[in-house]
Design an enzyme around this catalytic site. Structure first.
Site, PDB file in Angstrom:
ATOM      1  N   LYS A  25       0.838  -1.212   0.000  1.00 57.85           N
ATOM      2  CA  LYS A  25       0.000   0.000   0.000  1.00 57.85           C
ATOM      3  C   LYS A  25       0.862   1.247   0.000  1.00 57.85           C
ATOM      4  O   LYS A  25       1.940   1.251   0.598  1.00 57.85           O
ATOM      5  CB  LYS A  25      -0.875   0.024   1.255  1.00 57.85           C
ATOM      6  CG  LYS A  25      -2.194  -0.664   1.099  1.00 57.85           C
ATOM      7  CD  LYS A  25      -3.101  -0.217   2.236  1.00 57.85           C
ATOM      8  CE  LYS A  25      -4.493  -0.819   2.080  1.00 57.85           C
ATOM      9  NZ  LYS A  25      -5.372  -0.405   3.176  1.00 57.85           N
TER      10      LYS A  25
ATOM     11  N   ARG B  62     -19.805   2.494   8.600  1.00 61.45           N
ATOM     12  CA  ARG B  62     -20.396   3.801   8.350  1.00 61.45           C
ATOM     13  C   ARG B  62     -21.647   3.669   7.486  1.00 61.45           C
ATOM     14  O   ARG B  62     -22.760   3.878   7.933  1.00 61.45           O
ATOM     15  CB  ARG B  62     -19.383   4.737   7.665  1.00 61.45           C
ATOM     16  CG  ARG B  62     -18.220   5.128   8.546  1.00 61.45           C
ATOM     17  CD  ARG B  62     -17.074   5.650   7.751  1.00 61.45           C
ATOM     18  NE  ARG B  62     -16.629   4.650   6.781  1.00 61.45           N
ATOM     19  CZ  ARG B  62     -15.577   4.764   5.994  1.00 61.45           C
ATOM     20  NH1 ARG B  62     -14.872   5.867   6.008  1.00 61.45           N
ATOM     21  NH2 ARG B  62     -15.249   3.803   5.169  1.00 61.45           N
TER      22      ARG B  62
ATOM     23  N   SER C 103     -10.464   8.495   5.952  1.00 61.17           N
ATOM     24  CA  SER C 103      -9.095   8.976   5.779  1.00 61.17           C
ATOM     25  C   SER C 103      -8.891   9.452   4.346  1.00 61.17           C
ATOM     26  O   SER C 103      -8.175  10.426   4.103  1.00 61.17           O
ATOM     27  CB  SER C 103      -8.101   7.861   6.100  1.00 61.17           C
ATOM     28  OG  SER C 103      -8.246   7.467   7.436  1.00 61.17           O
TER      29      SER C 103
HETATM   30  O1  PNS Z   1      -8.345   1.114   7.600  1.00 62.51           O
HETATM   31  P1  PNS Z   1      -8.387  -0.018   6.605  1.00 62.51           P
HETATM   32  O2  PNS Z   1      -7.435   0.259   5.464  1.00 62.51           O
HETATM   33  O3  PNS Z   1      -9.789  -0.326   6.147  1.00 62.51           O
HETATM   34  O4  PNS Z   1      -7.836  -1.324   7.388  1.00 62.51           O
HETATM   35  C1  PNS Z   1      -7.727  -2.550   6.718  1.00 62.51           C
HETATM   36  C2  PNS Z   1      -6.863  -3.533   7.516  1.00 62.51           C
HETATM   37  C3  PNS Z   1      -5.504  -2.941   7.774  1.00 62.51           C
HETATM   38  C4  PNS Z   1      -7.539  -3.831   8.843  1.00 62.51           C
HETATM   39  C5  PNS Z   1      -6.761  -4.834   6.651  1.00 62.51           C
HETATM   40  O5  PNS Z   1      -6.312  -4.495   5.396  1.00 62.51           O
HETATM   41  C6  PNS Z   1      -5.826  -5.868   7.269  1.00 62.51           C
HETATM   42  O6  PNS Z   1      -6.174  -6.503   8.246  1.00 62.51           O
HETATM   43  N1  PNS Z   1      -4.648  -6.036   6.672  1.00 62.51           N
HETATM   44  C7  PNS Z   1      -3.655  -6.983   7.138  1.00 62.51           C
HETATM   45  C8  PNS Z   1      -3.497  -8.124   6.140  1.00 62.51           C
HETATM   46  C9  PNS Z   1      -4.480  -9.234   6.396  1.00 62.51           C
HETATM   47  O7  PNS Z   1      -4.579  -9.761   7.477  1.00 62.51           O
HETATM   48  N2  PNS Z   1      -5.267  -9.579   5.360  1.00 62.51           N
HETATM   49  C10 PNS Z   1      -6.251 -10.640   5.424  1.00 62.51           C
HETATM   50  C11 PNS Z   1      -7.600 -10.137   5.787  1.00 62.51           C
HETATM   51  S1  PNS Z   1      -8.517  -9.654   4.402  1.00 62.51           S
END
Ligand code: PNS
Length: 162
Positions: free
Chosen positions: A41, A90, A128
């Site tokens: 990202k 939301r 964000s």
């Molecule tokens: O604020 P966000 O970007 O919606 O948060 C998303 C987040 C960071 C919680 C999610 O992308 C995440 O858990 N990433 C870590 C990688 C992971 O575990 N992926 C498998 C689950 S889909």
């Protein structure tokens, strides 16, 4: 004692996130706000900046801790023995993304559970990405983010102006 995590990119943290944390800590005994680091990202703010914003914002709330994680969320949870993940919902469009993520996490770790908080209507439009867009066009974000972010950006602006 029930602990939970509240993970996210927090790029940057918004008042909507703060509302979720303030409400979640009335339900759980301990909450870990987890700032994600994912090299796939592109963030506007570095991990250090995102952590700083979260730490400053929650420093006065007892039992709320801030940490970062890298890799799979369920691996962090498994290691810390925390089964519950908090997420904010939301609008309806959040649901599809959240549902896909919840099912995947459950498939990765069967102990995983997720706890959703419906956003306060005041923050239903907050995100964000909206804050990043306002910043991009040099608008005011004061009503959308906690003071830690506002102060940091103001200081940066002052340094740039010198
Ligand atoms: O604020 P966000 O970007 O919606 O948060 C998303 C987040 C960071 C919680 C999610 O992308 C995440 O858990 N990433 C870590 C990688 C992971 O575990 N992926 C498998 C689950 S889909």
């Amino acid at each position: 004692m029930i602990s939970a995590i509240y993970p996210g990119s927090f790029d940057p943290i918004t008042l909507g996130h703060v509302d979720v944390v303030e409400r979640a800590i009335t339900v759980f005994d301990e909450l870990f706000v987890l700032v994600a680091e994912n090299e796939q990202k592109q963030y506007m703010f570095t991990l250090e900046e995102r952590l700083k914003f979260a730490r400053e914002t929650f420093q006065s709330i007892p039992h709320v801790h801030v940490d970062s994680f890298h890799g799979l969320l369920v691996e962090y949870m498994r290691a810390k023995k925390i089964r519950v993940c908090v997420r904010g919902l939301r609008v309806l469009s959040d649901f599809e993304y959240e549902m896909r993520m919840a099912i995947t996490n459950k498939q990765l770790w069967s102990d995983y559970e997720v706890f959703y908080l419906i956003s306060d209507i005041k923050y239903a439009n907050f995100s964000s990405s909206l804050v990043r867009e306002i910043l991009h066009f040099r608008g005011h974000i004061n009503d959308f983010v906690p003071n830690s972010v506002v102060h940091y950006l103001k200081k940066q602006q002052e340094e740039d102006d010198v």
